[in-house]
Design a protein around this motif. Sequence first.
Motif, short mmCIF file in Angstrom:
data_model
loop_
_atom_site.label_atom_id
_atom_site.label_comp_id
_atom_site.label_asym_id
_atom_site.label_seq_id
_atom_site.Cartn_x
_atom_site.Cartn_y
_atom_site.Cartn_z
N LEU A 145 -0.03 -2.65 -1.27
CA LEU A 145 -0.25 -2.63 0.18
C LEU A 145 0.82 -1.82 0.89
O LEU A 145 0.56 -1.10 1.85
CB LEU A 145 -0.30 -4.07 0.72
CG LEU A 145 -1.59 -4.81 0.38
CD1 LEU A 145 -1.44 -6.30 0.60
CD2 LEU A 145 -2.75 -4.27 1.23
N THR B 224 -3.19 -11.20 -2.47
CA THR B 224 -1.76 -11.45 -2.20
C THR B 224 -1.56 -12.87 -1.71
O THR B 224 -0.68 -13.59 -2.17
CB THR B 224 -1.24 -10.47 -1.13
OG1 THR B 224 -1.58 -9.14 -1.50
CG2 THR B 224 0.25 -10.58 -0.98
N SER B 225 -2.42 -13.24 -0.77
CA SER B 225 -2.29 -14.57 -0.18
C SER B 225 -2.51 -15.66 -1.22
O SER B 225 -1.78 -16.65 -1.29
CB SER B 225 -3.28 -14.70 0.97
OG SER B 225 -3.04 -15.86 1.70
N LYS C 95 -9.04 -5.28 1.79
CA LYS C 95 -9.24 -6.68 2.18
C LYS C 95 -9.02 -7.60 0.99
O LYS C 95 -8.34 -8.63 1.08
CB LYS C 95 -10.65 -6.86 2.72
CG LYS C 95 -10.94 -8.28 3.18
CD LYS C 95 -12.20 -8.36 4.02
CE LYS C 95 -12.53 -9.82 4.27
NZ LYS C 95 -13.83 -10.23 3.73
N ASP D 14 4.17 -9.43 -6.16
CA ASP D 14 4.88 -8.15 -6.15
C ASP D 14 3.93 -6.99 -6.32
O ASP D 14 3.99 -5.99 -5.61
CB ASP D 14 5.90 -8.11 -7.30
CG ASP D 14 7.25 -8.62 -6.86
OD1 ASP D 14 8.17 -8.69 -7.69
OD2 ASP D 14 7.38 -8.97 -5.66
N PHE E 45 -6.70 -2.04 8.50
CA PHE E 45 -6.72 -3.49 8.42
C PHE E 45 -7.60 -4.13 9.47
O PHE E 45 -7.56 -5.35 9.65
CB PHE E 45 -5.28 -4.03 8.54
CG PHE E 45 -4.42 -3.66 7.37
CD1 PHE E 45 -3.39 -2.74 7.53
CD2 PHE E 45 -4.62 -4.21 6.12
CE1 PHE E 45 -2.59 -2.37 6.45
CE2 PHE E 45 -3.83 -3.86 5.05
CZ PHE E 45 -2.81 -2.94 5.22
N HIS E 46 -8.35 -3.33 10.17
CA HIS E 46 -9.29 -3.84 11.19
C HIS E 46 -8.57 -4.70 12.21
O HIS E 46 -9.00 -5.82 12.51
CB HIS E 46 -10.42 -4.65 10.54
CG HIS E 46 -11.08 -3.89 9.43
ND1 HIS E 46 -11.52 -2.60 9.57
CD2 HIS E 46 -11.35 -4.24 8.15
CE1 HIS E 46 -12.04 -2.19 8.42
NE2 HIS E 46 -11.96 -3.15 7.55
N ASP F 2 0.31 -15.79 -3.69
CA ASP F 2 1.47 -16.36 -3.02
C ASP F 2 1.38 -17.87 -2.99
O ASP F 2 2.36 -18.58 -3.23
CB ASP F 2 1.57 -15.79 -1.60
CG ASP F 2 2.78 -16.32 -0.85
OD1 ASP F 2 2.58 -16.96 0.20
OD2 ASP F 2 3.91 -16.11 -1.33
N SER G 83 1.66 -6.59 -3.28
CA SER G 83 2.45 -6.21 -2.10
C SER G 83 2.86 -4.76 -2.18
O SER G 83 2.83 -4.04 -1.18
CB SER G 83 3.69 -7.10 -1.97
OG SER G 83 3.32 -8.45 -1.78
N CYS H 245 -5.42 -8.00 0.18
CA CYS H 245 -4.74 -8.96 1.05
C CYS H 245 -5.06 -10.39 0.64
O CYS H 245 -4.17 -11.25 0.55
CB CYS H 245 -5.18 -8.75 2.50
SG CYS H 245 -4.63 -7.19 3.18
N GLU H 246 -6.33 -10.65 0.37
CA GLU H 246 -6.73 -12.00 -0.04
C GLU H 246 -6.03 -12.39 -1.33
O GLU H 246 -5.58 -13.54 -1.50
CB GLU H 246 -8.24 -12.07 -0.26
CG GLU H 246 -9.04 -12.05 1.03
CD GLU H 246 -10.54 -12.03 0.78
OE1 GLU H 246 -11.29 -12.36 1.71
OE2 GLU H 246 -10.96 -11.66 -0.34
#
Lengths: 268, 345
Positions: free
Chosen positions: B114, B95-96, B89, B108, B130-131, B99, B111, B92-93
Amino acid sequence: MRTDITNILPEECISYILSLTSPTDVCRSKLVSPVFRSAADSDTIWGKFLPSDCYDIISNASSSSSSKLLTSSMSKTQLYFHLCKNPIIIDNGTMSFGLDKATGKKCYMLGARRLSIAWANTPRYWRWKRVPESRFSEVAELKEVWWLDVKGTIETKILSPNTTYVAYLVYKFSSSRYGFEKKPVDLHVELGESDAGRTFRIFLDPSANIPQFSREREDGWMEVKLGEFFNEHGDDGKATCSLREVDNYTLKKGLIIEGIDIRPKDSR
Amino acid sequence: MKSYIWLQTVDGSIQQVEQEIAMFCPMICHEVIQKGMGSSKNYAISLPQQVNPAMLSLILDYCRFHQLPGRSNKERKSFDEKFIRMDTKRLCELTSAADSLQLKPLVDLTSRALARIIEGKAPEEIREIFHLPDDLTEEEKLEPLKNATDDPRIRLLNRLYAKKRKELKEREKLKVTGLLISMFQNVEVDEELVDDRSVDDLLSFINGDDGDSKGIKTSKSKKKNRRRKDLLKSTSAHEATKNHNKESNGLNSVCRSAEVGQILPGVGATTNLQDVEDDIFPNKNEFDDGDIDDEIDPTLKEKIDREVEDFARRLNSDWPERMQEILSLGQEKKPVHLSLNGKGS
């Protein structure tokens, strides 16, 4: 707390992440969720999986093929899947080019006209004919010969790097086949100038109780593995693949050759 | 004297960060240079909403390390490997957030991490990690199968469907033929016992009680095989001509609906004969008849050939009478209109 990551990551990020996996993974991910499905269809992903010189290769396609028209109007995604199923004919109709679906690596088939076949231009021994089930305009049919020597070469620089390639002879037997059950043939692949290569000896038309090394392809032809080689950077010169039976005592007849198929190992 | 940049995160809190660290992020760089922001508390740069204080902290750690030019590639790689060790999780956060700040090297890095997590996993596993809810419709789930990847499971599924379809077709075809064969056998129990016995012989031979003479390879066998194919073909053609389009349903329904167990004690014979037929007629059109011959024992083949010739003879001569008898034997009294004497009812 269980949060849906698609609320955290924008779709473009998911597409980027998917582009770092493999074609197989991307297709599988379409079954995950609607957002993944949408992300998986992105042209940026499939554009990455296409070989970098893909468009150059297509532009050299035989003008007689309608594939040029088709491919110029396709999205990268469509082009990828098109090339996996429909190899295009290039190089004056002597070769075909396609992609391996699972990896996006390049596949080539050398047509019979591109091979060096001893005595192929002597009508008494070999005949060239059109058959509808071949992707090429001509295939070579063996009428009769004692000296059977079929050889094909391919420049490693046109192949995908860091890939193990396997070469197959694509052939059929006609109803008048003879000699291949009596005498085994030598199958050989070597890489570059200094490699001695490996030779296998098998019966191409084995009688009962003798192992069969050939198998049927999806396009109806048969194929037998000639050998394999590892292409690292494409700077090893040529790979040479051959099938020979040259002890000169056994008459052979009835072999129809479409070409030599060169594709990544473990692809179909 | 160090200079600082003032940054404000989405929750309203403001902090100051060394300039050279903050400027490592293109977005912050842009704000400072193009818009002159960030020089004081009042003019703090508003960061995108993806960048909460926790994420900002991580990002600044990354920047703090990498903005020093003296680091070797080995050092950087080592740092990166340790840096991304966090739960999915957070990855992902991160990465966002990276970004949104246009910090490509970090995007990179995360990502790729992941991607490695997703690689090789089944869709259910990915959903688990990823629920994600399983909210694709059945239709949507089937669609990728058309796109035909080389996923062995999908290929297997498609192949199984095709095989099932073919099996059903074959079974229907052979059922009718086999039923007819054994029906005729049964009907003639009173008249020609010889025939019945030869079926039993056949059965026991197939089941392995070998008492008869061993492989007598006849050169005629090839011709016989071809004729057999033709015979069976003409049998079914025969059926087709005798039973007109509508009526064929009647005949088939009689065959099928008739209580097989009761009318046909030799139903075992039916199945075995079907299996034998399966062996004799593999679905390989390229092979010569000669190849097919190699698969069956010659003695067995002769017996089968005899059986089939008998059957064909009987069919050709006695069809109308036999049909009458079958129909009268049939359990269900369905009105079946058949041209019993070949001239039309």
